[in-house]
Motif scaffolding. Structure first.
Motif, mmCIF file in Angstrom:
data_model
loop_
_atom_site.group_PDB
_atom_site.id
_atom_site.type_symbol
_atom_site.label_atom_id
_atom_site.label_comp_id
_atom_site.label_asym_id
_atom_site.label_seq_id
_atom_site.Cartn_x
_atom_site.Cartn_y
_atom_site.Cartn_z
ATOM 1 N N LEU A 125 37.577 -14.685 -1.666
ATOM 2 C CA LEU A 125 37.812 -15.552 -0.508
ATOM 3 C C LEU A 125 37.403 -16.985 -0.867
ATOM 4 O O LEU A 125 36.350 -17.215 -1.475
ATOM 5 N N ASP A 126 38.230 -17.955 -0.488
ATOM 6 C CA ASP A 126 38.015 -19.353 -0.867
ATOM 7 C C ASP A 126 36.639 -19.891 -0.496
ATOM 8 O O ASP A 126 36.055 -20.653 -1.236
ATOM 9 N N TYR A 127 36.135 -19.513 0.641
ATOM 10 C CA TYR A 127 34.876 -20.080 1.138
ATOM 11 C C TYR A 127 33.654 -19.295 0.690
ATOM 12 O O TYR A 127 32.544 -19.650 1.030
ATOM 13 N N VAL A 128 33.816 -18.233 -0.099
ATOM 14 C CA VAL A 128 32.673 -17.484 -0.624
ATOM 15 C C VAL A 128 32.225 -18.122 -1.930
ATOM 16 O O VAL A 128 32.989 -18.225 -2.884
ATOM 17 N N LEU A 129 30.959 -18.576 -1.955
ATOM 18 C CA LEU A 129 30.411 -19.232 -3.136
ATOM 19 C C LEU A 129 29.790 -18.233 -4.102
ATOM 20 O O LEU A 129 29.927 -18.367 -5.312
ATOM 21 N N SER A 130 29.065 -17.225 -3.545
ATOM 22 C CA SER A 130 28.444 -16.211 -4.396
ATOM 23 C C SER A 130 28.065 -14.996 -3.559
ATOM 24 O O SER A 130 27.980 -15.073 -2.328
#
Length: 160
Positions: A125-130
């Motif tokens: 998902l685009d907004y998942v950083l880690s």
């Protein structure tokens, strides 16, 4: 009245309405009306059965996944959380404090199944950083209920 009803049904959602009315000193109709009203208002969001899957002989893997995300402009974390909780594999999503933003719980049949969900769906998902995946190895207490039975030590105490 509502808080008392909620306290009782939180511990035992199968409590008999007649018994609950007696304990609270009101008639059954009052209890039924309050329950219906709280369901309509989404104070009561559902009724669940807590199952010890290990004892049932069913293999399941449970995981707690911490997720760091970029909040969405004008919506904060809500839109991100909604996208995640709409996956059928996901049991729950919580906004948390600390170094991660969301806590996601899910179950799968194998470690690989859970890991694949995280790598193929969640992490992409685009907004998942880690993400950080924590597998649950054993449940000792869940939703206020002790899940294990401790065996009593039946050895005889010997004194000199």
């Amino acid at each position: 009245m509502r808080e008392k009803i909620l306290t009782f049904i939180e511990k035992n959602s199968r409590i008999d309405i007649k018994e609950l009315a007696i304990v609270l000193g009101v008639d059954e109709a009052t209890i039924l009306n309050e329950l219906s009203a709280m369901e309509r208002e989404h104070i009561i969001c559902g009724y669940h059965t807590l199952i010890n899957w290990d004892k049932a002989g069913v293999e399941k893997v449970s995981a707690l996944i911490e997720v760091r995300v970029t909040p969405q402009r004008g919506m904060g974390f809500d839109k991100v959380a909604e996208r995640i909780y709409n996956y059928p594999e996901v049991n729950s999503v919580y906004l948390i404090s600390g170094s991660f933003d969301l806590m996601v719980t899910l179950e799968g049949k194998t470690l690989r199944e859970v890991s694949q969900f995280v790598s193929d769906k969640l992490s992409t998902l685009d907004y998942v950083l880690s993400t950080k995946t924590n597998f649950i190895l054993k449940k000792y207490k869940d939703h206020g209920t002790v899940m294990t039975e401790w065996k009593k030590d039946e050895r005889i105490l010997m004194t000199p």
